[in-house]
Design an enzyme around this catalytic site. Structure first.
Site, short mmCIF file in Angstrom:
data_model
loop_
_atom_site.label_atom_id
_atom_site.label_comp_id
_atom_site.label_asym_id
_atom_site.label_seq_id
_atom_site.Cartn_x
_atom_site.Cartn_y
_atom_site.Cartn_z
N GLU A 1 -9.48 -7.21 -9.92
CA GLU A 1 -8.98 -7.48 -8.57
C GLU A 1 -10.08 -8.05 -7.67
OE1 GLU A 1 -6.20 -4.65 -6.85
OE2 GLU A 1 -7.25 -4.81 -4.92
N HIS B 1 -7.33 -1.68 -14.71
CA HIS B 1 -7.43 -2.62 -13.59
C HIS B 1 -8.71 -2.30 -12.83
CE1 HIS B 1 -5.82 -5.35 -10.54
NE2 HIS B 1 -6.06 -4.45 -9.61
N ASP C 1 0.34 -2.50 5.21
CA ASP C 1 0.15 -1.65 6.38
C ASP C 1 0.29 -2.48 7.65
OD1 ASP C 1 -0.45 0.83 5.10
OD2 ASP C 1 -2.34 -0.07 4.46
N SER D 1 -7.77 -6.11 -16.28
CA SER D 1 -7.48 -7.01 -15.17
C SER D 1 -8.51 -6.74 -14.08
CB SER D 1 -6.06 -6.84 -14.66
OG SER D 1 -5.79 -5.49 -14.37
N PHE E 1 -13.98 5.17 2.84
CA PHE E 1 -12.84 4.36 2.42
C PHE E 1 -11.84 5.21 1.64
CE2 PHE E 1 -11.47 1.05 -0.84
CZ PHE E 1 -10.55 0.46 0.00
P1 FAD Z 1 5.28 1.82 -1.19
O1 FAD Z 1 5.20 1.78 -2.66
O2 FAD Z 1 6.48 1.28 -0.51
O3 FAD Z 1 5.05 3.28 -0.66
C1 FAD Z 1 4.05 4.11 -1.19
C2 FAD Z 1 4.40 5.54 -0.87
O4 FAD Z 1 4.23 5.79 0.52
C3 FAD Z 1 5.86 5.81 -1.16
O5 FAD Z 1 5.95 6.41 -2.40
C4 FAD Z 1 6.32 6.68 -0.06
O6 FAD Z 1 6.35 8.01 -0.51
C5 FAD Z 1 5.31 6.54 1.01
N1 FAD Z 1 5.86 5.85 2.15
C6 FAD Z 1 6.09 4.54 2.27
N2 FAD Z 1 6.59 4.26 3.47
C7 FAD Z 1 6.65 5.43 4.13
C8 FAD Z 1 7.07 5.79 5.42
N3 FAD Z 1 7.51 4.88 6.29
N4 FAD Z 1 7.00 7.10 5.76
C9 FAD Z 1 6.54 8.03 4.89
N5 FAD Z 1 6.13 7.74 3.64
C10 FAD Z 1 6.19 6.46 3.27
N6 FAD Z 1 -2.51 -3.72 0.96
C11 FAD Z 1 -2.56 -4.97 1.48
O7 FAD Z 1 -2.37 -5.14 2.69
N7 FAD Z 1 -2.83 -6.05 0.69
C12 FAD Z 1 -3.04 -5.94 -0.64
O8 FAD Z 1 -3.27 -6.94 -1.31
C13 FAD Z 1 -2.98 -4.63 -1.22
N8 FAD Z 1 -3.15 -4.45 -2.55
C14 FAD Z 1 -3.01 -3.19 -3.11
C15 FAD Z 1 -3.13 -3.05 -4.48
C16 FAD Z 1 -2.99 -1.80 -5.08
C17 FAD Z 1 -3.10 -1.69 -6.58
C18 FAD Z 1 -2.72 -0.66 -4.25
C19 FAD Z 1 -2.59 0.69 -4.88
C20 FAD Z 1 -2.61 -0.80 -2.89
C21 FAD Z 1 -2.74 -2.06 -2.27
N9 FAD Z 1 -2.60 -2.24 -0.90
C22 FAD Z 1 -2.70 -3.52 -0.37
C23 FAD Z 1 -2.38 -1.10 0.01
C24 FAD Z 1 -0.89 -0.88 0.36
O9 FAD Z 1 -0.38 -1.99 1.07
C25 FAD Z 1 -0.80 0.35 1.24
O10 FAD Z 1 -1.17 1.50 0.51
C26 FAD Z 1 0.52 0.57 1.95
O11 FAD Z 1 0.36 1.63 2.88
C27 FAD Z 1 1.68 0.95 1.05
O12 FAD Z 1 2.18 -0.14 0.38
P2 FAD Z 1 2.92 0.15 -1.05
O13 FAD Z 1 3.52 -1.10 -1.53
O14 FAD Z 1 1.99 0.84 -1.92
O15 FAD Z 1 4.05 1.11 -0.51
#
Ligand code: FAD
Length: 297
Positions: free
Chosen positions: A18, A270, A110, A16, A220
């Site tokens: 991105e 990916h 974020d 895949s 980064f």
């Molecule tokens: P989650 O899966 O909810 O959390 C990840 C980990 O962070 C959790 O396991 C937890 O331990 C910890 N955590 C979460 N919240 C908290 C908290 N409040 N306090 C302490 N620990 C915490 N970002 C974008 O904006 N747009 C995108 O399109 C995008 N694509 C991505 C694609 C991939 C494959 C990856 C790996 C990341 C991507 N991101 C993207 C980045 C992502 O949004 C950030 O890393 C964000 O900080 C966490 O989102 P998540 O869904 O991974 O969080």
């Protein structure tokens, strides 16, 4: 043009790619040239990021629409729940569903104030990515990919807490996890052991980042929690002013990483394309995959 369906690209391996939505006209041209070129590798799906770096939802929708309707690619839209009410998220999901999206990469995201600012759920929103997954699952039978962090999310207190979140996302209906990029396969193997022990059975697909520029990547990577092993400094030493040799090393490094993961039983990858084709092409050629031939219709 038409593709010859009998020529397979990567055997039993799934790829895949991105992409991110373009921010100006030049980047728009570059994206579509890249998509056309990389489509030759017959990806299982492509994905378009959402909301990152101050962009809004509109450019993602435009790019996803074009990937599906013009490029004819199976396309996942990334989707975040940060700073949005559930209703706002649902409106976006409906818009994307309307243009044919059946696959989401569901993320927390974020805060717009930038990394380092503590995440606060929207008062009427999803509290985290696991809740978003459950919300999507209630809407339709989507494919739902989520994030995974082999080196721990930078905000997370421990890998156990991270794996716990991954488990919640899988339990709520995620069908696959895509990892943050990493360069140390041994560390990934150790992570996978813990994931398996936790009873997580969805595929964990390694995110591979071909290195366009090690110096830039280091900045980064620091923000993403990805470590840069010493061997990368050694491989790229003295190549700052030699882009041709640097590209060769970059293609070798990523291909070696994929081949090693394959030997450890991984069959899906990916690739973070950074919207550029040449290095991704070189990596996949080095791995030994063959692109689909395009023949005149
Ligand atoms: P989650 O899966 O909810 O959390 C990840 C980990 O962070 C959790 O396991 C937890 O331990 C910890 N955590 C979460 N919240 C908290 C908290 N409040 N306090 C302490 N620990 C915490 N970002 C974008 O904006 N747009 C995108 O399109 C995008 N694509 C991505 C694609 C991939 C494959 C990856 C790996 C990341 C991507 N991101 C993207 C980045 C992502 O949004 C950030 O890393 C964000 O900080 C966490 O989102 P998540 O869904 O991974 O969080």
């Amino acid at each position: 043009t038409k593709t010859d369906p009998d020529r397979h690209t990567s055997g039993n391996f799934k790829l895949s790619f991105e992409f991110f939505p373009p921010k100006n006209a030049d980047m728009d041209v570059q994206l579509w040239e890249t998509v056309e070129e990389l489509a030759r590798w017959n990806p299982d799906f492509v994905s378009v990021t959402y909301g990152a770096g101050g962009t809004t939802k509109a450019p993602t929708l435009v790019a996803v629409d074009r990937m599906i309707s013009v490029a004819g690619l199976s396309t996942a839209s990334h989707l975040t729940c940060v700073d949005a009410s559930k209703q706002e998220v649902h409106d976006v999901v409906e818009e994307l569903r309307g243009i044919g999206v059946k696959h989401f990469v569901a993320l927390r995201g974020d805060p717009a104030t930038g990394p380092g600012t503590a995440y606060k759920p929207h008062p009427d929103g999803y509290e985290n990515a696991a809740a978003l997954v459950r919300g999507l699952r209630e809407i339709d039978d989507f494919q739902i990919s989520v994030s995974a962090y082999p080196e721990k999310h930078p905000e997370s207190e421990s890998t156990d807490v991270d794996i716990d979140m991954l488990k919640r996302k899988a339990d709520n209906g995620a069908t696959r996890a895509l990892t943050q990029f990493f360069f140390d396969n041994t560390m990934f193997e150790r992570y996978m052991e813990r994931v398996t022990k936790a009873g997580i059975t969805i595929p964990i697909v390694p995110g591979i980042m071909p290195i366009q520029n090690l110096t830039q990547l280091k900045r980064f990577a620091g923000r993403c929690g990805t470590s840069i092993p010493a061997f990368l400094d050694e491989r790229f030493a003295g190549l700052d002013d030699n882009p041709v040799e640097r590209a060769k090393v970059a293609a070798d490094v990523a291909a070696e990483q994929i081949l090693d993961l394959q030997r450890h039983g991984i069959s899906e990858f990916h690739l973070y394309t950074m919207n550029r084709a040449p290095l991704v092409n070189a990596v996949l050629e080095n791995v030994g995959y063959r692109p689909l031939r395009q023949s005149a219709a």
